[in-house]
Structures are given as C-alpha cells and as structure tokens.
Design an enzyme around this catalytic site. Sequence first.
Site, short mmCIF file in Angstrom:
data_model
loop_
_atom_site.label_atom_id
_atom_site.label_comp_id
_atom_site.label_asym_id
_atom_site.label_seq_id
_atom_site.Cartn_x
_atom_site.Cartn_y
_atom_site.Cartn_z
N ARG A 84 49.16 57.41 41.65
CA ARG A 84 48.59 57.70 40.09
C ARG A 84 49.34 56.89 39.04
NH1 ARG A 84 48.55 62.58 42.62
NH2 ARG A 84 46.45 63.16 43.60
N LYS A 106 43.86 45.86 30.64
CA LYS A 106 42.90 45.73 31.75
C LYS A 106 43.35 45.31 32.86
CE LYS A 106 38.62 45.44 28.64
NZ LYS A 106 37.42 44.52 28.55
N GLU A 148 40.32 30.58 25.85
CA GLU A 148 40.48 31.90 25.31
C GLU A 148 41.25 32.04 23.97
OE1 GLU A 148 39.08 34.38 27.10
OE2 GLU A 148 39.69 34.12 29.26
N LYS A 190 45.05 39.61 19.98
CA LYS A 190 44.69 40.43 21.09
C LYS A 190 45.01 41.80 20.64
CE LYS A 190 43.74 41.32 25.68
NZ LYS A 190 43.63 40.68 27.03
N GLU A 200 37.90 50.21 24.60
CA GLU A 200 36.51 49.49 24.47
C GLU A 200 35.30 50.36 24.06
OE1 GLU A 200 36.00 45.75 26.74
OE2 GLU A 200 33.95 46.06 26.44
N ARG A 204 36.74 46.28 20.63
CA ARG A 204 37.23 45.60 21.58
C ARG A 204 36.32 44.72 22.42
NH1 ARG A 204 42.19 46.78 26.26
NH2 ARG A 204 41.98 44.61 27.16
N ASN A 208 35.22 40.04 24.45
CA ASN A 208 34.35 39.41 25.41
C ASN A 208 33.47 38.35 24.98
OD1 ASN A 208 35.36 41.02 27.56
ND2 ASN A 208 34.07 42.71 26.62
N HIS A 211 31.88 35.81 27.32
CA HIS A 211 31.92 36.11 28.53
C HIS A 211 30.67 36.82 29.36
CE1 HIS A 211 36.02 35.53 27.76
NE2 HIS A 211 36.59 36.03 29.04
N HIS A 215 31.07 34.97 32.47
CA HIS A 215 31.15 35.47 33.56
C HIS A 215 29.83 35.33 34.67
CE1 HIS A 215 34.20 38.71 32.68
NE2 HIS A 215 34.79 37.69 32.85
N HIS A 227 37.93 29.92 35.24
CA HIS A 227 37.55 31.20 34.33
C HIS A 227 37.39 30.61 32.98
CE1 HIS A 227 36.98 35.21 32.43
NE2 HIS A 227 37.97 34.86 31.62
N1 NAD Z 1 42.79 41.59 32.14
C1 NAD Z 1 42.54 40.67 31.37
O1 NAD Z 1 42.62 41.03 30.15
C2 NAD Z 1 42.15 39.42 31.54
C3 NAD Z 1 42.15 38.51 30.37
C4 NAD Z 1 41.64 37.08 30.76
C5 NAD Z 1 41.56 36.56 32.08
N2 NAD Z 1 41.72 37.40 33.17
C6 NAD Z 1 41.37 37.01 34.44
O2 NAD Z 1 42.30 36.19 34.75
C7 NAD Z 1 41.83 35.43 35.80
C8 NAD Z 1 42.14 33.97 35.43
O3 NAD Z 1 43.58 33.58 35.25
P1 NAD Z 1 44.17 32.17 35.60
O4 NAD Z 1 43.52 31.24 35.01
O5 NAD Z 1 45.67 32.46 35.16
O6 NAD Z 1 44.01 32.02 37.00
P2 NAD Z 1 45.08 32.02 38.27
O7 NAD Z 1 45.77 33.25 38.33
O8 NAD Z 1 44.19 32.01 39.58
O9 NAD Z 1 46.05 30.75 38.10
C9 NAD Z 1 45.42 29.71 37.98
C10 NAD Z 1 45.74 28.68 38.96
O10 NAD Z 1 47.30 27.98 38.77
C11 NAD Z 1 48.28 28.30 39.70
N3 NAD Z 1 49.54 28.55 39.09
C12 NAD Z 1 49.82 29.36 38.26
N4 NAD Z 1 51.07 29.44 37.43
C13 NAD Z 1 51.44 28.11 37.69
C14 NAD Z 1 52.52 27.31 37.31
N5 NAD Z 1 53.10 27.82 36.25
N6 NAD Z 1 52.62 26.04 37.79
C15 NAD Z 1 51.57 25.42 38.75
N7 NAD Z 1 50.53 26.35 39.01
C16 NAD Z 1 50.43 27.59 38.71
C17 NAD Z 1 47.89 29.24 40.37
O11 NAD Z 1 48.33 29.40 41.69
C18 NAD Z 1 46.40 29.35 40.53
O12 NAD Z 1 45.94 28.29 41.57
C19 NAD Z 1 40.55 35.69 35.79
O13 NAD Z 1 40.29 36.51 37.35
C20 NAD Z 1 40.17 36.45 34.72
O14 NAD Z 1 39.15 37.50 34.99
C21 NAD Z 1 42.01 38.94 32.88
ZN ZN Z 2 38.45 35.77 29.82
#
Ligand code: NAD
Ligand code: ZN
Length: 329
Positions: A84, A106, A148, A190, A200, A204, A208, A211, A215, A227
């Site tokens: 939990r 999130k 972003e 943020k 949200e 909030r 998006n 998005h 998305h 993304h």
């Molecule tokens: N929860 C939230 O508020 C929120 C906000 C924005 C995005 N997201 C989510 O985040 C995801 C996208 O995040 P992302 O773009 O970081 O993707 P990711 O985590 O897949 O990383 C992108 C790529 O970079 C590589 N990588 C990571 N760090 C590295 C480094 N220092 N050196 C070399 N390679 C590296 C990873 O292995 C991966 O292949 C999506 O799923 C999106 O929905 C969530």
């Molecule tokens: Zn995003």
Amino acid sequence: VVVCADSTVAALYGDQVVASLAAAGLRTHLHTFPSGDASKNLLQLDRIYETLGKHGVGRDGVLLALGGGVTSDLTGFAAGTWMRGIRYVTCPTTLEADVDASVGGKTGINHAGGKNMVGVFHHPQLVAIDPECLKTLPAREMSAGLAESVKHALIRDESFLAWHEEHVAGILAADPHLLSDLIERNLRIKASVVEADEREHGLRAILNFGHTIGHALESWSEYALRHGEAVALGMMAALHLSREAGLDPAIVTRVRAMLAALKLPVATTQPVDIEAVAALTHGDKKAMGGARRWVLLEAIGKPVIRADVADASIHAAIAAVSGSGRQNG
Ligand SMILES: NC(=O)c1ccc[n+]([C@@H]2O[C@H](COP(=O)([O-])OP(=O)(O)OC[C@H]3O[C@@H](n4cnc5c(N)ncnc54)[C@H](O)[C@@H]3O)[C@@H](O)[C@H]2O)c1
Ligand SMILES: [Zn+2]
C-alpha cells in the site's frame, strides 16, 4: 534499497549507484528491465514485485528510480502499490525526467485503453538530479526533453520562451550552466502548478498542453516517436486549435521555428491516419463526463480549458502536423 533501472542506464550508472549506497551502509539490490516505453506494463511491474518479495523488502524499504521517465513512472507505481505504498526516490538521467517526469507524483503504466491508463499519485521522498548524466544522453533524447521545457514556458512564462530562443545553441551544446538553469526553471513551474492542484481537479490539466493529440500520435506511431517528439507535434496541433481561442497566429509561426531549431519535429515524416489519431484522442484521461477537454492558449502564459471543440477543428489540427511523406521541416 532496490535500484530500478533499464538495461541501458544500468550498464552506464548502475554499479556506481549501488556501490555508493552500499558504502553508506545500505543493503542494495539492482533490478533491471528492457529500455523503452513498452516496459511500462503489468509484466515488468510484476517483476519488480517479485524482486521486492525475494529480498524481503518491507515497509522500511525504498525504491530508487535511476533513469528516464519510463523508469520513474514504472518504479513509482511499484512503490506506490507495494504494501500500500513504500518510499521512493528518483534519480533522473534524461532531460525529460529532469524537467518533468521525476516530480509531481504521477506514476503508472500503459494499458490497451491508452497511455498511462493505470497508476497512482505517489510522490518521491527525494529527487536527486545530476545533470552530468546528460553527457551520455543521445542528442535525440535531449531534444525530446526540451519539448516539455517549451511546454512549461508556453503555459506559464513568456520570458522563459524568449530565454529558449536566446540560448538554442548553448542548450543543444549541453552547456552545464544553461542546463542547470533550465532544469531549475522547469521544476519551479511544474511544482507551482502541482502544489496548487495536486490531483488534477482543475489547473494541473494545463501541464497536459499538447498531450491530447501528442499521446494519440505517440500510440499511433507505436512508440516510434519519442514522447517529447509526440508532444512537440501535439503542441503544434494545439496551437493550431488555439487560433480559435484567439491566439495570435504569429505565435504559431514563432513556436514552430523554435521547436525546429531545437531539432524537434513540427510535422510527421509519414502522412498521419487522421481518423485513427482523432479516435485515439478519446482515450484521453482529461475527459470529464465522456467529453474530451482541450488545453488551448489564448496567449503565451494564458491557457484555457475548453470542451466545445468541433470534430472538424480537431481533424484540421491533426492534418496541420501530418507530413506529406516527403522530407519536410
Ligand atoms: N509522470 C510524469 O509526470 C511524466 C512526465 C513526463 C513524461 N513521463 C513519461 O516519461 C516517459 C518518457 O521519458 P524519457 O523520455 O525519459 O524515456 P526513457 O525513460 O525511455 O529514456 C529514454 C532513453 O534514454 C536512455 N537513457 C536514459 N538515461 C540515459 C543516459 N543518461 N545516457 C544514455 N542513455 C540514457 C534510456 O535507456 C531510454 O532508451 C514517457 O513514458 C512519459 O509518459 C511521465
Ligand atoms: Zn509529457
């Protein structure tokens, strides 16, 4: 402490982080999973639970997300649901996670019904950002994270938008001072939004911006689009729609030029199946009473939320970012 990292990040930084925690006297295990958005699924979630069970992680345990947004979303969800809810920490290693995904609480995974369909609000106890990690990040991932940052500027701060324009070259060259400034300004924006409306119920939703169509394009591309790239396209579509809310068309031109300068797409390389993408926007979680809600801009820093957007306008906005199949910019 269970450190969760995708295979790429584990190979780069896993040993160092585990050794550092072990040196501090903490019992530490490294859990890895395949890199990519496809890992935000029930199977990978279950594998984390298995690791937690195997090592007897109890309510005093901590999960540490070492990696990008995929890692913090998946790890945070595991932490938010194990027993939990246990504590978790984010150590972002992508710009996307530095400026956005590592904070705000999130967490979640994708499901057939849509991206980020299943999840919980669960805040990290600590966010430890080391911009040095960006030195190994591929250029395409850097640009994706910048989408972003532009989003935060567009919804909140015109001067920050101008700051991006002024510093394009330095940002792309990963100047450490500029990146530190950029990360801090993003997190302040943020945090101010999340503090005002954590769950949200209203404000909030402006985070998006870009998005809804973003998305949909990301799903439609079967995650061939990063993304952030999908968000850049989604923002261009949302700006197109925003002209109906009174946005000065010159701003659409200005943002298109800036996104292109930051090496982000402003149109897809292949023609988009407009009907399919429009249908995918219905899975959007901002929907209320079944109606999609659109985040539009009246001006930079002045977002408005609208439900009354005609299907024809949505189709036109998607068409505005659909490539011809030929090289475009
Ligand atoms: N929860 C939230 O508020 C929120 C906000 C924005 C995005 N997201 C989510 O985040 C995801 C996208 O995040 P992302 O773009 O970081 O993707 P990711 O985590 O897949 O990383 C992108 C790529 O970079 C590589 N990588 C990571 N760090 C590295 C480094 N220092 N050196 C070399 N390679 C590296 C990873 O292995 C991966 O292949 C999506 O799923 C999106 O929905 C969530
Ligand atoms: Zn995003």
